[in-house]
Design a protein around this motif. Structure first.
Motif, short mmCIF file in Angstrom:
data_model
loop_
_atom_site.label_atom_id
_atom_site.label_comp_id
_atom_site.label_asym_id
_atom_site.label_seq_id
_atom_site.Cartn_x
_atom_site.Cartn_y
_atom_site.Cartn_z
N THR A 133 62.92 -63.58 -20.01
CA THR A 133 62.84 -64.95 -19.51
C THR A 133 63.91 -65.25 -18.47
O THR A 133 65.09 -65.01 -18.71
N GLU A 160 52.59 -78.76 -16.37
CA GLU A 160 51.62 -77.68 -16.22
C GLU A 160 51.82 -76.94 -14.88
O GLU A 160 51.75 -75.71 -14.83
N LEU A 207 54.61 -74.63 -15.30
CA LEU A 207 54.21 -73.49 -16.13
C LEU A 207 53.38 -72.49 -15.33
O LEU A 207 53.46 -71.28 -15.56
N VAL A 221 60.46 -73.34 -22.45
CA VAL A 221 60.42 -74.79 -22.28
C VAL A 221 61.29 -75.39 -23.38
O VAL A 221 61.17 -75.02 -24.54
N CYS A 244 52.17 -74.72 -23.53
CA CYS A 244 53.03 -73.53 -23.56
C CYS A 244 52.24 -72.31 -24.03
O CYS A 244 52.40 -71.21 -23.48
N LYS A 245 51.41 -72.50 -25.02
CA LYS A 245 50.57 -71.40 -25.53
C LYS A 245 49.67 -70.88 -24.42
O LYS A 245 49.56 -69.67 -24.21
N TYR A 290 50.06 -70.90 -21.30
CA TYR A 290 50.78 -70.18 -20.23
C TYR A 290 51.79 -69.16 -20.79
O TYR A 290 52.66 -68.70 -20.07
N ALA A 297 54.34 -69.44 -22.64
CA ALA A 297 55.75 -69.84 -22.55
C ALA A 297 56.31 -70.01 -23.96
O ALA A 297 55.57 -70.31 -24.90
N LEU A 323 58.56 -72.20 -26.60
CA LEU A 323 58.90 -73.62 -26.71
C LEU A 323 60.01 -73.84 -27.75
O LEU A 323 59.87 -73.46 -28.91
#
Ligand code: PLP
Length: 380
Positions: free
Chosen positions: A87, A132, A135, A143, A165-166, A168, A170, A172
């Motif tokens: 990340t 979004e 993302l 995030v 987030c799911k 993309y 990412a 959280l």
């Protein structure tokens, strides 16, 4: 009358919590890492507490790590995830607590990450379309968005943020310091990878908190030096505080529905009391909206005047404890970073009132009266 309306800064220790902690302070109890009976007694207390906390939040005991509080939990989440993943980008909001913003700024300034801020409206609501867009732009980001804001009480929609987030891929993280113990949270169902809580916000002792790390989320320890917390946090555990956290959470969730209704009633009474007494009074963020804000927090915006410099001190003289912004900003009359982000009109006065089950209707009326007396009289 002495009135404490700074419960978002810290809450009074519940007497039953103190009672639960006392045996671990008065009677001898060993080091939880020792293998003898005295050590085992301490270890059992910790694991019992972990199991209870996990049950109350619907998580697995292995997903709960005890920390020294919200600040450490947030720092551990960021440093720990960065150490174990690729990340390079973190998305957050300008309304986060300093315990999130400062570590993130440090990581950005030292070149370890790039930092982006979500767009907000004047009420502090996240613009989800912009989230979004961010993302889409940055691969595998983290995030970090809080559950409810500590100054204006705004809830963020964690379900919505989590599903974005799911989609993309990412991670959280959520700073849930103001909501753990005040809102029921089902961590199994809630789409977050990491969540942070702190006992002194729900009538537990200070200096103890929890970090939830969803099973499978790659996180390295922040504090090295021992195998405690399953190698995730070196250092001898604070057994009485851990026992206190778990007892405080148990009581908080046992009485949640009743306390919530009572405290929301106090908040509504304050809103009405101020509206009746102060022409032009307003409320910052979404704090006057019952559904959109935490029932413990009200952020008051007083009509423009020159005389607000000493508001917190003048209330203090009247035996009223309240604050502007977060606890660390208390005493200073600077507009907080949260209100700055909302483009708060600096000619207006500002005070955060935060409530608990220990407050009474008489206290609310007294504070409304005193606040009104400190406001400029409208021209007739
Ligand atoms: N995050 C939020 C939203 C808070 O309100 C606070 C405390 O004011 C913290 C983090 C820091 O928690 P602690 O005092 O347990 O370090």
């Amino acid at each position: 009358m002495h009135v404490y309306l700074d419960n978002a800064a810290t809450t009074r220790l519940h007497p039953e919590v103190l009672e639960a902690m006392l045996p671990y302070m008065k009677d001898f109890c060993g080091n939880p890492s020792s293998v003898h009976a005295d050590g085992r007694k301490a270890k059992v207390a910790i694991e019992k507490a972990r199991k209870q906390v996990a049950e109350l939040l619907n998580a697995a005991p292995a997903e709960i790590f005890f920390t020294s509080g919200g600040t450490e939990g947030n720092n551990m989440a960021f440093h720990g995830l960065l150490a174990k993943t690729q990340t390079q980008h973190i998305i957050t909001s300008r309304l986060e607590h300093h315990a999130v913003l400062e570590p993130l700024k440090y990581l950005a300034e030292t070149g370890q990450i790039q930092l982006s801020y979500v767009a907000l409206d004047r009420q502090g609501r996240i613009q989800y379309d912009y989230l979004e867009e961010l993302l889409q732009r940055y691969p595998v980001p983290l995030v970090s968005l809080m559950h409810a804001n500590n100054e204006i009480g705004n809830f963020n929609d964690l379900e919505r943020i989590g599903s974005l987030c799911k989609a993309y891929k990412a991670f959280l993280h959520t700073d849930a310091v103001q909501t753990i113990g005040h809102c029921s949270l089902d961590l199994q169902a809630l789409p977050v990878d990491m969540a942070v809580g702190s006992a002194h916000k729900f009538h537990g002792p200070p200096g103890i908190g929890l970090l939830f790390i969803r099973s499978g989320t790659p996180v390295a320890p922040l504090l090295l030096g021992g195998a405690q917390e399953r190698n995730m946090r070196g250092g001898t555990e604070n057994v009485p505080a851990i026992v206190g956290l778990s007892k405080a959470l148990e009581l908080a969730y046992r009485d949640l529905a009743e306390d919530r209704a009572y405290i929301q009633g106090l908040k509504d009474r304050m809103i009405q009391g101020l509206k009746d007494r102060i022409p032009g009074v307003d409320f910052n963020g979404m704090s006057a909206e019952a559904e959109a804000s935490l029932y413990t927090i009200l952020n008051v915006s007083l009509p423009p005047a020159d005389s607000y410099e000493m508001l917190v001190f003048n209330l203090d003289i009247k035996q009223i404890s309240a604050s502007v912004g977060s606890a660390c900003a208390s005493g200073s009359q600077k507009v907080s970073h949260v209100l700055q982000a909302l483009e708060f009109d600096t000619r207006r006065g500002n005070i955060r009132l935060s409530f608990s089950k220990d407050n009474t209707a008489e206290e609310i009326d007294y504070v409304a009266e005193q606040l009104a007396a400190l406001c400029p009289k409208p021209r007739s």
